[in-house]
Structure formats: structure tokens, C-alpha cells
Design a protein around this motif. Structure first.
Motif, PDB file in Angstrom:
ATOM      1  N   PRO A 599     -96.379 -18.079  -3.215  1.00 23.42           N
ATOM      2  CA  PRO A 599     -95.744 -16.935  -2.541  1.00 23.42           C
ATOM      3  C   PRO A 599     -94.306 -17.269  -2.153  1.00 23.42           C
ATOM      4  O   PRO A 599     -93.982 -18.409  -1.819  1.00 23.42           O
ATOM      5  CB  PRO A 599     -96.615 -16.716  -1.305  1.00 23.42           C
ATOM      6  CG  PRO A 599     -97.850 -17.529  -1.522  1.00 23.42           C
ATOM      7  CD  PRO A 599     -97.467 -18.653  -2.417  1.00 23.42           C
ATOM      8  N   THR A 605     -97.258 -14.453   4.223  1.00 29.17           N
ATOM      9  CA  THR A 605     -98.341 -13.965   3.381  1.00 29.17           C
ATOM     10  C   THR A 605     -99.692 -14.264   4.025  1.00 29.17           C
ATOM     11  O   THR A 605    -100.593 -13.409   4.051  1.00 29.17           O
ATOM     12  CB  THR A 605     -98.260 -14.616   1.990  1.00 29.17           C
ATOM     13  OG1 THR A 605     -96.993 -14.329   1.405  1.00 29.17           O
ATOM     14  CG2 THR A 605     -99.358 -14.106   1.072  1.00 29.17           C
ATOM     15  N   LEU A 679     -95.343 -11.889  -1.860  1.00 23.37           N
ATOM     16  CA  LEU A 679     -95.582 -12.848  -2.942  1.00 23.37           C
ATOM     17  C   LEU A 679     -94.370 -13.000  -3.851  1.00 23.37           C
ATOM     18  O   LEU A 679     -94.053 -14.100  -4.315  1.00 23.37           O
ATOM     19  CB  LEU A 679     -96.796 -12.418  -3.773  1.00 23.37           C
ATOM     20  CG  LEU A 679     -98.179 -12.611  -3.127  1.00 23.37           C
ATOM     21  CD1 LEU A 679     -99.245 -11.977  -3.994  1.00 23.37           C
ATOM     22  CD2 LEU A 679     -98.478 -14.092  -2.927  1.00 23.37           C
TER      23      LEU A 679
END
Length: 726
Positions: A599, A605, A679
């Protein structure tokens, strides 16, 4: 603290025994297994296309092409080139075989696709250059019964091959076309040069004929005048005999006079030689005198600087002497006792008088020196003027010497010329005697000349008329040639004249006029990474869904004890939410470290996945609390709806209209969108909006659960004996 105690109590209940503990571990790993297996299976399918079997059949018979510029013939086999390109790196695992084997293989599933290159493929590609265009074709055989996407990918690969061939052939054709332009330009340039030469010739012809016309008329006029003159001469030729006799007498007298002149000028060369030698000696003497004059002028010019230097040195010495005298007198006056005031005053007066007298003397000396310098300056000027006049005298005497030398050199020629003239006069006298003898024959010739010049005059008049017509025609020829030259030059300017590099670049651009530059603001990298936001979101929903197969959405004990509805709702949410954190932690670790999907914002994330899990848990809790077994079934239906509305695979704008209207209202929509941004390094402002929406859904879901907990404090027959239990 009531909600925390309720959550811990539920966890203790779930962990009571070996199988319940294993069940918790299994539920924690279900999202990881689901997302991990899907992402692993779809990590990079396009990178494994060389494992997909495909057949290529080459039936091309080749063709012969002719270079438009050199005329050389070349054997071309485009079909073989295509096959070699595919076999080298053509996407699939291409195998060259026969048409029958390829068709049978696609039908049986042994090959996923087959590409057949026909026998006229090269000839069709080269046909445009022969102005007999035939569109070349490739035959692609696919079988959707084997695999639909394999056929789609085959179309894409063959399309790239087609584009590559079209670019190569188009570039080659454009290069041939431009080479033809170069040949045309060269030939037309030669034609322009020829037209220029033709125009020059026509211009010269026109000018020459104009001159000839003018000359013909002049000739006609001259011939007429000659005829008139000849007639006049014929009338006066009778007096020629007497004139020739007089000429003979005069020639004899001329020969006698020139003989006498030759004898008197025989000593002239020696005399002029003596004159030249004397003039040269005078010039040398004057040059030496002029040199002395220049040396005197240089010496006089050095007098003034020397005088000025001596004067400056004397002035410095006087200044130093005055300063020393002033110091000595000052020291002497300083030795006078303090009580001798009168003596000290007298000493100061004497010192002042001495200095004044010294200054007066210096002023007199400066005046005398100025007068002397003026006299010297005048003398220097006089010397320099005399030197200049001496130089002029030397130059003039040298010119006299040179002239005398030239005269001495020319005198022998003069005497030789006199002698030659005397000899010529003798020959003239002899000639005039002979002329006198031939005069009667001349008179007869003049008569015949008068008759001939009359005939010449008539022919010259006819020639003048003909040259006038010819001159008019040459003017029209010149005008037409100029129009031809201008037209060819204009056409030449409109035909491009390209150098080799420009021609190659132009042909390449014509063959492939469009270049697509991929300027991606963010990139997933692989196919699996591209699907990761969708599969992670879906796995999180599945993980939350299976939790409520084991976890109770609300604590029955808390409801029976009359606990706070909010605490009861939070207690029922906290236990599956905590397990959800474990789920997303394991799923994130496998995705990042095992599947190597990195990511752009790792920590954000992970935190976003925790929020997504908590939100999905709250939604499913609310459904279970309000609807029971029907709510659990509705959670499965809601997952299926979000599968097709979240836009996880294809853009959501491509789904049918009834489903498109639901896109904005599904929580998974915002989970997928937020994960994409985090991402791939997208826009964090979009992530902020997704976080706000998910927090809103979380709060609303917990509020509905709290409201349901408040209502479920009242026990009913349906609650004690539900109609459906899952």
C-alpha cells in the motif's frame, strides 16, 4: 464500563472450551483465506499468458517488392515475420502447426486460439505499392466453450500484431511514397534547370535576332549608301591617276627627310644616359642632406624634454634648499635666549627676508627659463620645418632622376623608331610607284564595284524584312519559355524536398501517426493488486457475517437485567468488532508480506480496514437484532447486492440502471473507493469523505441497535419461541 464488561463476558462465553476457541480462530482467519486465495489466484494472470496454448499457421507464399528509387527487387515474407514475432514474444504460448491441427486443437480445447496467416498475406500487404490494393487479413479461430476471456485476450493480442504490421507496412509505404517525391523533385529540378537554360537560349536568340534585325536594317541602309558611294566613286575615279602621281612625289620627299633625321639623332642615347647618371647623383646627395636634416630635427626635439627635466630638477633642488634654509634659520632662532626678545624678533625678520629673497630669485630664474624655453621651441620648430623641406627636395630630385632614367631608356627606342620610319618611307616610295602603275586596273574595278553594290543593296533590303519576322517569332518563343520555366519552378516549390532523416521520421509518423502516452496518476501494478480493494472489502463483509453465526448480537442477560440500551448495544458490538480487528490484521499482513501488495499509505490502510470491519459488524448486528434469522439472511442478500454495485471490478457506471441507483447507498462502495485511494496513492480528500460516510453508517447502525435493545427489554412469545432459527 458496562459495555466493556458485557463484551468480556461474551468473549469468555465464546472461549469456554476447545472447540469454541478453534471456532473463534477459524472466524478470524476466514477473511484472510477468502481474500488471500482470491488475490493469490489472480495476482498476475497476464504475466502467465505464455502458459496458454495457441497455434499459429503460416501459409504465406511471400512476394517480391521493387524499390521505387533504385529499381532493385526484394523478396518479402511478412507472414514469416508475424509468426517469428509471435513465437518470440507473442503473449500466448504459440506453437506453429498446420491448419487442420490448429482447428482440431481449438475444437478440442488443446489450443485456446489459432491464428491462420493466408497464402496471399504478403502479396496483399504489398499490393498498395503496385496500385492494385488488396486488404490483407488474418484469420483468428477461438472457442468460447474453452474460455471466454482467452478469446477476448486473443483479439487484443492479434489486434496489437495487426497494429504492428500496419505500422511497419504503412511506414514502408510512406517511405516509398516520399522517395518518389524525392525523385520527382530531383527530376523537376533538372527540368527547371533545363527550362532556365532554354530561357537563357531563347533570350539570347531574341536579343541576337533583335540585334540581327537592327544589323540587317543597318546593313540594308549601309548597302544602299555603299551603292550610292560606289556610284559616286565610279564618277570620280578618273581623278585617281593624277592623285597617285602626287602621292608618289610626296613619298619620295618623306623618305629623304627621315633619312636626314636618322643621321642627326644617332648620338642621342649616349647623351640622355649621361643626363640620367648626373640626376641620380644629385638625388643621392639630396637624400643624404635630408637624412641629416631629420637627425637634426630629432636632436632638436630632444632639447625641450631635456630642458624641462633640468628645470624640474632645479625646481626640486630649490624647494629642498629653501626647506633646509628655513629649518636652519628656525633652529638658529630657537637658540636665542628667552629673555632676548628683541634679538629673537630680529632673527625671525632676517629668516623671513631671506626666504622672500630666495623666492624672488627663484621667480626671476623661472622667468628667464620660460623665455629661453620659448626661444628653444621656436628653434626646434624652425629645424623641423627645414627637415620637412629637405625631405621634399630629396623626393623631387629622386623623381627627376627617375624621369631622366626613363628618358635614357626610351631614347634607343626613339632612334630605332626614326630609323624604322625612314626605312618605311623608302618602302612607301617604292609602293606608291607601284600604285601609280596599277591605277588603271583599279579604275576598271571601281566600275564593276558600282554594279555589284547595287545588287548587294537589293539583297540587304530583303534580308532586313526576313529578320524582322524572325525577331517577332523569337519574342513569342522567349515569352512561352519563361512561362514554362515559371510553371516548373512553382511546381518544384510545392513538392517537398526532404533529407534522409526527415523522410524517415515523416514515414514513421505516417505509418504510426498516434502515440498514446500512459500518464497514470496512480497505478495498481498487477491485476491482483487492482482487485485487492474489492476482495479486501468483500472479505471483511464475509468475516463480519460469519461472526454472528457464533456471537450473539445482544447479551440476553443484559436485556433481562435491564441494562442501559446503549451499553448493551456497544457490548454486543465490541466483541465481534474486536475479532474483526484480528481478522483485518491477519488479512492485511498476508496481503502486504505474503502477496507483496504494497500500500502507498500502509498505516492508514490498516486503520481504514479496521473502520470498515467495525462498520460492517455494526450493520450486520443491527440486521440480526431487528430481524433475527431473517436479518442474517438479509445480510447475505445485501452482500450479493454490493458485489455488483460497489464497482469493484468493472466501473460502476457500466451496471444496469436499477442497480446503478443503489451504488451510492451501499457501505461497500465507500470501502472499495477508500482502499483504492490508500493502496495506489490516490487522493486523501476522497478517503476523508469515505471515512465520514462509514462513520455515519457506523453511528446509524449502532443507533438502530440501541433502539432495538430498548424495545427488546419486553419479552414476547415470538421472542421466546422464534418461528425461524438459523
Amino acid at each position: 464500563m458496562t459495555a466493556v464488561r458485557l463484551a468480556l463476558s461474551e468473549l469468555r462465553r465464546l472461549a469456554a472450551g476447545r472447540l469454541p476457541k478453534l471456532a473463534i480462530v477459524a472466524m478470524a482467519l476466514i477473511p484472510t483465506l477468502y481474500a488471500g486465495l482470491y488475490l493469490f489466484a489472480n495476482h498476475d494472470p497476464y504475466g502467465q499468458l505464455e502458459q496458454v496454448p495457441a497455434a499459429v499457421v503460416v501459409q504465406d507464399e511471400g512476394t517480391t517488392t521493387t524499390d521505387a528509387e533504385t529499381g532493385e527487387e526484394t523478396e518479402r515474407d511478412f507472414g514469416r515475420d508475424v509468426a517469428d514475432q509471435l513465437l518470440d514474444d507473442g503473449g500466448f504460448g504459440w506453437v506453429e502447426t498446420s491448419q487442420a491441427d490448429a482447428e482440431a486443437g481449438v475444437r478440442s480445447g488443446r489450443y485456446d486460439a489459432a491464428l491462420i496467416i493466408g497464402p496471399t498475406f504478403s502479396a496483399d500487404l504489398a499490393s498498395a505499392g503496385e496500385f492494385e490494393p488488396q486488404q490483407a487479413s488474418l484469420t483468428l479461430i477461438t472457442n468460447d466453450a474453452n474460455n471466454y476471456l482467452a478469446g477476448t485476450i486473443s483479439d487484443t493480442i492479434v489486434g496489437k500484431v495487426r497494429d504492428s504490421i500496419a505500422e511497419e507496412v504503412g511506414t514502408e509505404a510512406a517511405d516509398t511514397f516520399l522517395r518518389g517525391f524525392a525523385s520527382i523533385h530531383t527530376n523537376l529540378a533538372d527540368a527547371v534547370d533545363g527550362a532556365n537554360q532554354l530561357l537563357k537560349g531563347a533570350t539570347s536568340l531574341d536579343d541576337g535576332l533583335a540585334d540581327a534585325d537592327e544589323g540587317a536594317h543597318t546593313l540594308a541602309d549601309g548597302a544602299a549608301q555603299a551603292a550610292d558611294g560606289a556610284a559616286t566613286l565610279d564618277g570620280k575615279v578618273g581623278t585617281l591617276a593624277s592623285a597617285v602621281g602626287q602621292l608618289d612625289d610626296g613619298a619620295g620627299q618623306l623618305a629623304s627627310g627621315l633619312g636626314e633625321l636618322r643621321s642627326k639623332t644617332a648620338d642621342l642615347p649616349a647623351q640622355t644616359k649621361q643626363l640620367a647618371d648626373g640626376a641620380a647623383q644629385v638625388a643621392d646627395g639630396n637624400a643624404q642632406v635630408a637624412q641629416y636634416g631629420r637627425e637634426a630635427a630629432d636632436a632638436a626635439g630632444q632639447v625641450l624634454p631635456t630642458l624641462d627635466g633640468a628645470r624640474s630638477d632645479a625646481a626640486d633642488a630649490l624647494d629642498q634648499g629653501r626647506s633646509d634654509l628655513d629649518q636652519q634659520l628656525s633652529d638658529l632662532c630657537a637658540q636665542v635666549p628667552d629673555d632676548a626678545t628683541d634679538l629673537a624678533a630680529q632673527c625671525e625678520d632676517l629668516r623671513a627676508q631671506a626666504l622672500d629673497r630666495l623666492d624672488t630669485t627663484r621667480a626671476d630664474v623661472d622667468g628667464a627659463l620660460d623665455a629661453q624655453r620659448t626661444d628653444v621651441q621656436q628653434a626646434v620648430t624652425t629645424v623641423e620645418g627645414a627637415s620637412t623641406k629637405l625631405d621634399q627636395l630629396a623626393d623631387g630630385s629622386r623623381q627627376v632622376a627617375d624621369g631622366a632614367s626613363t628618358l635614357a631608356g626610351a631614347t634607343p627606342q626613339l632612334t630605332a623608331g626614326i630609323a624604322s620610319a625612314a626605312d618605311g618611307a623608302d618602302r612607301l616610295a617604292d609602293g606608291t610607284g607601284q600604285l601609280a602603275d596599277a591605277t588603271p586596273a583599279l579604275v576598271d574595278g571601281v566600275h564593276r564595284l558600282a554594279d555589284g553594290t547595287g545588287q548587294v543593296s537589293d539583297g540587304a533590303a530583303e534580308l532586313a524584312a526576313g529578320t524582322t519576322k524572325l525577331a517577332d517569332g523569337s519574342g513569342e518563343l522567349k515569352s512561352g519559355t519563361q512561362d514554362l520555366r515559371d510553371g516548373l519552378a512553382e511546381g518544384l516549390g510545392q513538392i517537398p524536398d526532404l533529407d534522409d532523416q526527415t523522410r524517415e521520421d515523416t514515414a514513421s509518423t505516417i505509418g504510426n501517426p498516434l502515440e498514446v502516452r500512459n500518464d497514470s496518476l496512480s497505478s495498481a501494478g498487477t491485476y491482483g493488486a487492482g482487485l485487492a480493494p474489492f476482495f479486501l472489502s468483500l472479505a471483511t463483509w464475509i468475516g463480519a457475517y460469519v461472526l454472528f453465526l457464533l456471537v450473539r448480537p445482544l447479551s440476553t442477560r443484559a436485556l433481562a437485567a435491564g441494562r442501559s440500551a446503549l451499553a448493551t448495544a456497544l457490548g454486543g458490538w465490541a466483541t465481534p468488532a474486536a475479532i474483526g480487528v484480528v481478522q483485518v490484521a491477519a488479512m492485511f499482513a498476508v496481503t502486504k508480506f505474503a502477496l507483496d501488495i504494497q500500500p502507498s499509505y500502509g498505516l492508514l490502510t490498516a486503520l481504514f480496514l479496521v473502520l470498515v470491519s467495525g462498520t460492517f459488524v455494526a450493520v450486520l448486528q443491527a440486521l440480526n437484532v431487528w430481524l433475527g434469522a431473517a436479518g442474517q439472511f438479509l445480510g447475505l442478500v445485501l452482500m450479493l447486492v454490493q458485489l455488483v454495485t460497489a464497482g469493484g471490478t468493472f466501473p460502476w457506471q457500466t451496471i444496469p440502471q436499477p442497480l446503478k441507483a443503489m451504488h451510492q447507498f451501499m457501505p461497500m462502495t465507500y470501502a472499495v473507493e477508500g482502499l483504492r485511494q490508500l493502496l495506489y496513492g490516490g487522493n486523501l480528500a476522497t478517503v476523508t469523505r469515505d471515512v465520514v460516510v462509514l462513520l455515519g453508517v457506523l453511528v446509524v447502525a449502532l443507533g438502530l441497535t440501541t433502539l432495538a435493545a430498548r424495545r427488546q427489554r419486553v419479552w414476547t412469545v415470538t421472542k421466546l419461541q422464534p418461528e425461524l432459527v438459523l
